[in-house]
Design a protein around this motif. Structure first.
Motif, PDB file in Angstrom:
ATOM      1  N   PRO A 371      11.650  -1.893  -8.431  1.00  0.00           N
ATOM      2  CA  PRO A 371      11.078  -1.363  -7.180  1.00  0.00           C
ATOM      3  C   PRO A 371      10.022  -2.315  -6.625  1.00  0.00           C
ATOM      4  O   PRO A 371       9.225  -2.883  -7.377  1.00  0.00           O
ATOM      5  CB  PRO A 371      10.455  -0.039  -7.619  1.00  0.00           C
ATOM      6  CG  PRO A 371      10.181  -0.218  -9.075  1.00  0.00           C
ATOM      7  CD  PRO A 371      11.256  -1.095  -9.606  1.00  0.00           C
ATOM      8  N   LYS A 374       4.563  -0.845  -3.262  1.00  0.00           N
ATOM      9  CA  LYS A 374       4.580   0.046  -2.098  1.00  0.00           C
ATOM     10  C   LYS A 374       3.785  -0.501  -0.917  1.00  0.00           C
ATOM     11  O   LYS A 374       4.060  -0.182   0.240  1.00  0.00           O
ATOM     12  CB  LYS A 374       4.057   1.424  -2.503  1.00  0.00           C
ATOM     13  CG  LYS A 374       5.021   2.196  -3.396  1.00  0.00           C
ATOM     14  CD  LYS A 374       4.499   3.604  -3.679  1.00  0.00           C
ATOM     15  CE  LYS A 374       5.484   4.376  -4.537  1.00  0.00           C
ATOM     16  NZ  LYS A 374       5.008   5.758  -4.830  1.00  0.00           N
ATOM     17  N   HIS A 375       2.774  -1.342  -1.213  1.00  0.00           N
ATOM     18  CA  HIS A 375       1.919  -1.762  -0.096  1.00  0.00           C
ATOM     19  C   HIS A 375       2.634  -2.684   0.891  1.00  0.00           C
ATOM     20  O   HIS A 375       2.148  -2.907   1.996  1.00  0.00           O
ATOM     21  CB  HIS A 375       0.630  -2.428  -0.621  1.00  0.00           C
ATOM     22  CG  HIS A 375       0.866  -3.688  -1.402  1.00  0.00           C
ATOM     23  ND1 HIS A 375       1.041  -3.677  -2.765  1.00  0.00           N
ATOM     24  CD2 HIS A 375       0.937  -4.982  -1.016  1.00  0.00           C
ATOM     25  CE1 HIS A 375       1.201  -4.934  -3.185  1.00  0.00           C
ATOM     26  NE2 HIS A 375       1.156  -5.729  -2.134  1.00  0.00           N
ATOM     27  N   LEU A 377       5.855  -2.060   1.840  1.00  0.00           N
ATOM     28  CA  LEU A 377       6.950  -1.294   2.420  1.00  0.00           C
ATOM     29  C   LEU A 377       6.529  -0.716   3.774  1.00  0.00           C
ATOM     30  O   LEU A 377       5.373  -0.351   3.982  1.00  0.00           O
ATOM     31  CB  LEU A 377       7.349  -0.149   1.485  1.00  0.00           C
ATOM     32  CG  LEU A 377       7.900  -0.540   0.111  1.00  0.00           C
ATOM     33  CD1 LEU A 377       8.188   0.718  -0.711  1.00  0.00           C
ATOM     34  CD2 LEU A 377       9.148  -1.399   0.244  1.00  0.00           C
ATOM     35  N   ALA A 379       6.273   2.092   6.639  1.00  0.00           N
ATOM     36  CA  ALA A 379       6.053   3.545   6.554  1.00  0.00           C
ATOM     37  C   ALA A 379       6.198   4.168   7.940  1.00  0.00           C
ATOM     38  O   ALA A 379       5.217   4.614   8.550  1.00  0.00           O
ATOM     39  CB  ALA A 379       4.682   3.832   5.965  1.00  0.00           C
ATOM     40  N   MET A 384       6.907   9.078   4.220  1.00  0.00           N
ATOM     41  CA  MET A 384       6.759   7.789   3.558  1.00  0.00           C
ATOM     42  C   MET A 384       5.294   7.449   3.356  1.00  0.00           C
ATOM     43  O   MET A 384       4.900   6.923   2.308  1.00  0.00           O
ATOM     44  CB  MET A 384       7.458   6.699   4.378  1.00  0.00           C
ATOM     45  CG  MET A 384       8.971   6.780   4.337  1.00  0.00           C
ATOM     46  SD  MET A 384       9.720   5.467   5.323  1.00  0.00           S
ATOM     47  CE  MET A 384      11.441   5.727   4.945  1.00  0.00           C
ATOM     48  N   ARG A 385       4.482   7.772   4.360  1.00  0.00           N
ATOM     49  CA  ARG A 385       3.047   7.497   4.227  1.00  0.00           C
ATOM     50  C   ARG A 385       2.447   8.355   3.108  1.00  0.00           C
ATOM     51  O   ARG A 385       1.596   7.901   2.352  1.00  0.00           O
ATOM     52  CB  ARG A 385       2.336   7.736   5.551  1.00  0.00           C
ATOM     53  CG  ARG A 385       2.666   6.669   6.602  1.00  0.00           C
ATOM     54  CD  ARG A 385       1.755   6.778   7.806  1.00  0.00           C
ATOM     55  NE  ARG A 385       2.008   8.003   8.574  1.00  0.00           N
ATOM     56  CZ  ARG A 385       2.913   8.106   9.549  1.00  0.00           C
ATOM     57  NH1 ARG A 385       3.670   7.058   9.875  1.00  0.00           N
ATOM     58  NH2 ARG A 385       3.065   9.244  10.206  1.00  0.00           N
ATOM     59  N   GLY A 388       2.862   6.911  -0.183  1.00  0.00           N
ATOM     60  CA  GLY A 388       2.093   5.700  -0.456  1.00  0.00           C
ATOM     61  C   GLY A 388       2.684   4.443   0.106  1.00  0.00           C
ATOM     62  O   GLY A 388       2.188   3.337  -0.159  1.00  0.00           O
ATOM     63  N   TYR A 389       3.762   4.578   0.907  1.00  0.00           N
ATOM     64  CA  TYR A 389       4.361   3.386   1.504  1.00  0.00           C
ATOM     65  C   TYR A 389       3.343   2.732   2.434  1.00  0.00           C
ATOM     66  O   TYR A 389       2.738   3.387   3.290  1.00  0.00           O
ATOM     67  CB  TYR A 389       5.613   3.739   2.302  1.00  0.00           C
ATOM     68  CG  TYR A 389       6.847   3.992   1.457  1.00  0.00           C
ATOM     69  CD1 TYR A 389       6.754   4.568   0.202  1.00  0.00           C
ATOM     70  CD2 TYR A 389       8.107   3.663   1.937  1.00  0.00           C
ATOM     71  CE1 TYR A 389       7.877   4.810  -0.559  1.00  0.00           C
ATOM     72  CE2 TYR A 389       9.245   3.905   1.177  1.00  0.00           C
ATOM     73  CZ  TYR A 389       9.125   4.470  -0.074  1.00  0.00           C
ATOM     74  OH  TYR A 389      10.249   4.706  -0.825  1.00  0.00           O
TER      75      TYR A 389
END
Length: 450
Positions: A371, A374-375, A377, A379, A384-385, A388-389
């Motif tokens: 994976p 996340k930072h 990706l 959002a 999604m936000r 933590g996207y």
């Protein structure tokens, strides 16, 4: 009965026996001078010398199957005939150009009769063996294997590409060399001795005649026969020779091994920064009728594979030259081809970029679907936000030198040995790239400490 000139030589003259005129009928000089012993064959000492494979078979009076592979006019047919004669075995000949399975079966039946009735081997010589299709080659296999026939093949094509593997495993491949200048000179000496006169050529023209033959003995002797048949005392210089005879067309098959061999030579000389050799191999291909687009495609590959980021202008240079060639065409297009060749050949070299991608592919295949962090990706939705996207993403342009030093690899790959695929060399433009990478790595380490 008298003829129109009052002669009457009897029934024998009116009805000559078959072949009665064969000895007196004119024959080409190349056929007249065909060697009658293996010791007379020139240019193939590696095959016919005292300790060579063929000499050992002839001395033992027992042949095993082999394939003679070499360019035209180098003596393949002559060697096959003389090997059989000096080994004392029967010799039958076919040409794969105009023979099929039916012809092959007749020859095999003859060979079987010779073996059963006389206890002797039969060599079946198949010229242009590569022209037999797979079915015909397969039909030959069992008879070679059980010894009914000894196969002697001749081919101008690489047997690895043109012959079935089962046949290759039963027949040794012997390479027949292109005739060198010394060997061709010996053949001219023989022609002059046979004709009782010197070729009407000055020394430079004699050298040019050898060049015209391009390693082909048959073609050389045909040219010599034309020149020896000239009337008059004139001695030709190089210009006169060019007007009198025609240069042999270069041996080059655009669809077969010759194409790939010369293309390999061209690319490796580009990689080796030998601009002189690169121009030569390109010229060889063009002279053989190669499509210039083939050379431009190879130049584009070399511009990336071998020059890469050491000179990022190599690729635009090749593509613009290619585009100009397609707009203008030949012969002026040779200007653009020459410019592209000289640029790529003389550019600093680095394969760091493509090796980096190969290493990245290897890691990606080995580690599977890790994976991403996340930072980095997107959002676009509330859900999604909430997951933590995009959280914690640092916009690089908000930092000094437009560099945040944030991590972009999956977490599993960010341990002590962070992946490093691209390692620029200290050549050309990559010197500057290396400085940038060193600067960014120091900045990343500092920001981690901070």
């Amino acid at each position: 009965m008298a003829d129109l000139f009052g002669r009457d030589d009897g029934p024998a003259a009116r009805h000559p026996a078959p072949g009665a005129f064969e000895a007196s009928a004119p024959r080409p000089l190349a056929e007249t001078l065909r060697p009658r012993r293996l010791s007379e064959v020139v240019g193939q000492d590696h095959l016919l010398g005292p300790e060579s494979p063929i000499s050992r078979m002839v001395a033992a009076k027992r042949l095993s199957s082999f394939v003679l592979w070499g360019p035209p006019g180098t003596g393949k047919t002559t060697i096959a005939r003389l090997v059989s004669a000096e080994a004392g075995i029967e010799f039958l000949q076919l040409s794969a150009v105009n023979a099929g399975i039916a012809d092959l079966r007749k020859v095999i039946e003859t060979a079987r009769h010779v073996r059963n009735a006389l206890g002797r081997q039969t060599a079946v010589f198949i010229d242009e063996l590569h022209r037999f299709n797979r079915t015909t080659q397969d039909a030959l296999l069992p008879h070679v294997e059980d010894g009914t026939v000894v196969l002697i093949g001749a081919t101008t094509e690489n047997p690895s590409f043109s012959l079935v593997s089962a046949l290759l495993s039963r027949a040794r491949v012997l390479v027949v060399n292109r005739l060198d200048r010394m060997s061709l000179g010996q053949l001219l000496d023989r022609a002059e001795r046979h004709q009782g006169r010197q070729l009407p050529l000055d020394p430079d023209a004699r050298d040019a005649l050898i060049d015209m033959a391009d390693g082909d003995a048959r073609y050389l002797l045909n040219l010599a026969e034309d020149l020896l048949g000239l009337s008059g005392p004139d001695i030709l210089d190089v210009a006169g020779l060019s007007r009198t005879v025609q240069k042999r067309a270069a041996v080059y098959d655009k669809a077969q091994e010759g194409h790939y061999n010369l293309l390999s030579c061209f690319h490796k000389t580009l990689r080796g920064s030998d601009v002189q050799a690169a121009l030569y191999w390109a010229a060889r291909m063009i002279a053989g009728g190669e499509d210039p687009a083939t050379l431009f495609r190879r130049l584009a590959c070399a511009a990336s594979e071998d020059v890469g980021m050491a000179d990022p202008q190599a690729m635009p240079q090749v593509l613009s030259a290619w585009d100009a060639f397609e707009r203008v065409g030949w012969p002026e297009g040779r200007l653009f081809l020459a410019q592209a060749i000289t640029y790529v050949a003389t550019a600093p070299k680095s394969n760091a970029a493509y090796r980096a991608f190969d290493a990245a592919l290897e890691l990606a295949n080995r580690t599977g679907s890790l994976p991403p962090p996340k930072h980095i990706l997107n959002a676009p939705t509330k859900m999604m936000r909430e997951l933590g996207y995009g959280a914690g993403y640092q916009y690089d342009h908000d930092f000094p030198e437009a560099y945040s030093g944030q991590e972009y690899f999956p977490e599993e790959l960010t341990g002590a040995a962070r992946p490093e695929f691209y390692r620029p060399n200290e050549r050309g433009f990559e010197r500057d790239i290396r400085k940038r990478l060193d600067f960014w790595e120091k900045a990343r380490a500092q920001r981690r400490r901070d």
